[in-house]
Design a protein around this motif. Sequence first.
Motif, short mmCIF file in Angstrom:
data_model
loop_
_atom_site.label_atom_id
_atom_site.label_comp_id
_atom_site.label_asym_id
_atom_site.label_seq_id
_atom_site.Cartn_x
_atom_site.Cartn_y
_atom_site.Cartn_z
N LEU A 1 63.31 -5.29 21.54
CA LEU A 1 62.73 -5.08 20.21
C LEU A 1 61.40 -4.30 20.16
CD1 LEU A 1 63.33 -6.25 17.35
CD2 LEU A 1 61.77 -8.18 17.89
N THR A 2 61.58 -3.43 19.51
CA THR A 2 60.48 -2.29 19.17
C THR A 2 59.69 -2.93 17.87
OG1 THR A 2 61.78 -0.80 17.56
CG2 THR A 2 61.79 -0.28 20.12
N LEU A 3 58.36 -2.58 18.19
CA LEU A 3 57.32 -2.93 17.12
C LEU A 3 56.16 -1.99 17.43
CD1 LEU A 3 54.91 -4.77 18.31
CD2 LEU A 3 56.54 -6.58 18.27
N ASP A 4 55.55 -1.84 16.17
CA ASP A 4 53.99 -1.17 16.39
C ASP A 4 53.02 -2.31 15.99
OD1 ASP A 4 52.02 0.34 16.30
OD2 ASP A 4 53.04 2.25 15.07
N LEU A 5 51.99 -2.50 16.67
CA LEU A 5 50.99 -3.34 16.17
C LEU A 5 50.28 -3.14 15.12
CD1 LEU A 5 49.90 -4.98 19.77
CD2 LEU A 5 51.08 -6.17 17.75
N ALA A 6 50.03 -1.74 15.09
CA ALA A 6 49.20 -1.02 13.71
C ALA A 6 50.02 -1.41 12.57
CB ALA A 6 49.36 0.41 14.05
N ASP A 7 51.39 -1.86 12.50
CA ASP A 7 52.08 -1.90 11.32
C ASP A 7 51.74 -3.48 11.19
OD1 ASP A 7 53.81 -1.45 9.08
OD2 ASP A 7 55.61 -1.76 10.29
N TYR A 8 50.66 -4.07 11.05
CA TYR A 8 50.41 -5.55 11.10
C TYR A 8 50.65 -6.02 9.55
CZ TYR A 8 46.04 -3.79 8.64
OH TYR A 8 45.22 -3.37 7.90
N LEU A 9 50.96 -5.39 8.67
CA LEU A 9 51.45 -5.84 7.39
C LEU A 9 53.00 -6.24 7.03
CD1 LEU A 9 49.48 -3.74 4.81
CD2 LEU A 9 48.97 -6.10 5.69
N ASN A 10 53.69 -5.78 8.12
CA ASN A 10 55.13 -6.23 8.48
C ASN A 10 55.73 -6.90 9.54
OD1 ASN A 10 55.83 -4.52 5.77
ND2 ASN A 10 55.01 -2.67 7.34
N MET A 11 54.88 -7.64 9.73
CA MET A 11 55.56 -8.35 11.06
C MET A 11 56.23 -9.77 10.90
SD MET A 11 54.01 -7.05 13.76
CE MET A 11 52.90 -5.82 14.03
N LYS A 12 56.38 -10.22 9.73
CA LYS A 12 57.42 -11.27 9.25
C LYS A 12 58.98 -10.85 9.70
CE LYS A 12 58.78 -14.66 5.84
NZ LYS A 12 58.53 -14.97 4.59
N PRO A 13 59.49 -9.57 9.11
CA PRO A 13 60.67 -9.44 9.55
C PRO A 13 60.80 -9.19 11.17
CG PRO A 13 59.82 -7.56 8.38
CD PRO A 13 58.92 -8.71 8.00
N ILE A 14 59.82 -8.61 11.87
CA ILE A 14 60.05 -8.56 13.38
C ILE A 14 60.17 -9.80 13.91
CG2 ILE A 14 58.67 -7.94 15.24
CD1 ILE A 14 59.72 -5.36 13.81
N ALA A 15 59.31 -10.76 13.51
CA ALA A 15 59.43 -12.15 14.05
C ALA A 15 60.68 -12.86 13.88
CB ALA A 15 58.32 -13.11 13.58
N GLU A 16 61.31 -12.58 12.69
CA GLU A 16 62.69 -13.11 12.24
C GLU A 16 63.70 -12.35 13.40
OE1 GLU A 16 62.85 -11.91 8.14
OE2 GLU A 16 61.68 -13.89 7.47
N SER A 17 63.57 -11.19 13.43
CA SER A 17 64.71 -10.56 14.25
C SER A 17 64.17 -10.88 15.79
CB SER A 17 64.29 -8.90 14.30
OG SER A 17 64.52 -8.38 13.09
N ALA A 18 63.18 -11.26 16.24
CA ALA A 18 62.95 -11.87 17.56
C ALA A 18 63.54 -13.48 17.72
CB ALA A 18 61.39 -11.98 17.77
N ILE A 19 63.54 -14.22 16.63
CA ILE A 19 64.23 -15.49 16.84
C ILE A 19 65.59 -15.25 16.68
CG2 ILE A 19 64.34 -17.51 15.41
CD1 ILE A 19 61.34 -16.84 14.51
N ALA A 20 66.15 -14.55 15.96
CA ALA A 20 67.50 -14.21 15.81
C ALA A 20 68.21 -13.79 17.36
CB ALA A 20 67.87 -13.19 14.67
#
Length: 263
Positions: free
Chosen positions: A58-77
């Motif tokens: 699951l790719t993510l960029d920590l610099a994009d810190y305002l958009n972590m909620k959908p990343i977390a939802e994707s990880a849980i899924a």
Amino acid sequence: MTFNNKVVWITGASSGIGKALAIELSKQNCKLILSSRRKTELLEVKNQCSSPEQVKVLTLDLADYLNMKPIAESAIALFGKVDILINNGGISQRSPIIETSIEVDKKLMEIDYLGTIALSKAILPHFVAHSSGHYVVVSSLMGKFSSHYRSAYCGAKHALHGFFDALRLEHDKDNIKVTMICPGFVNTNVARNALTADGSKQVHQDEMTENGLEVNAFVKKMIKAIRKEKFEAYIGKFEKFGVFVKRLSPRLIHNLVMRSKVR
């Protein structure tokens, strides 16, 4: 604590400590989620794991810190849950304070601090709902005492300790654990990738980093600390004793670091 049947999410998993940790944990009968910006490298790490079918990318960029909620939802899924979040992603810095652009300080805080806490806050409701969860945060000995040419890095790492100590207190009632891992010198590319005064990469290796712990030896000690659910673990060679020296005498640790060959 056992990793058996746990879902472990590792950031910064495409190289260095994160990569070695993923490969070692893949032997522990757990499911892994590997994250960083670089998908190709993550897929290579996945293929080096013992059971690649139990590993998701699951790719993510920590610099994009305002958009972590959908990343977390994707990880849980991906596996239906996350049990352990290992906040390993980040960057370092090597430059004198007087020469360092404020943009470098800003970038270190955005990635090492804000990105990490934003991701942690995004997964927190999931942990609370299940009355279970374990944050593992790869800080640094520089989060406990400071050294030359690492001002922005030290600032960000010190901030992580303040935040996660508070999180541990607030969510003790929810059975949520926090383990702060504080590496000393580990032989990875962290120094080569460190930002210099103008934001460019240092490129060359530090002597002390090159002579540090081998990464595979480091991750074995790290895994042991996670199993024991330690609050903090100081992992390194002689430099780890700096934590205890500072407790005894801030002036003494100042003098010792001043005499060191750290650059």
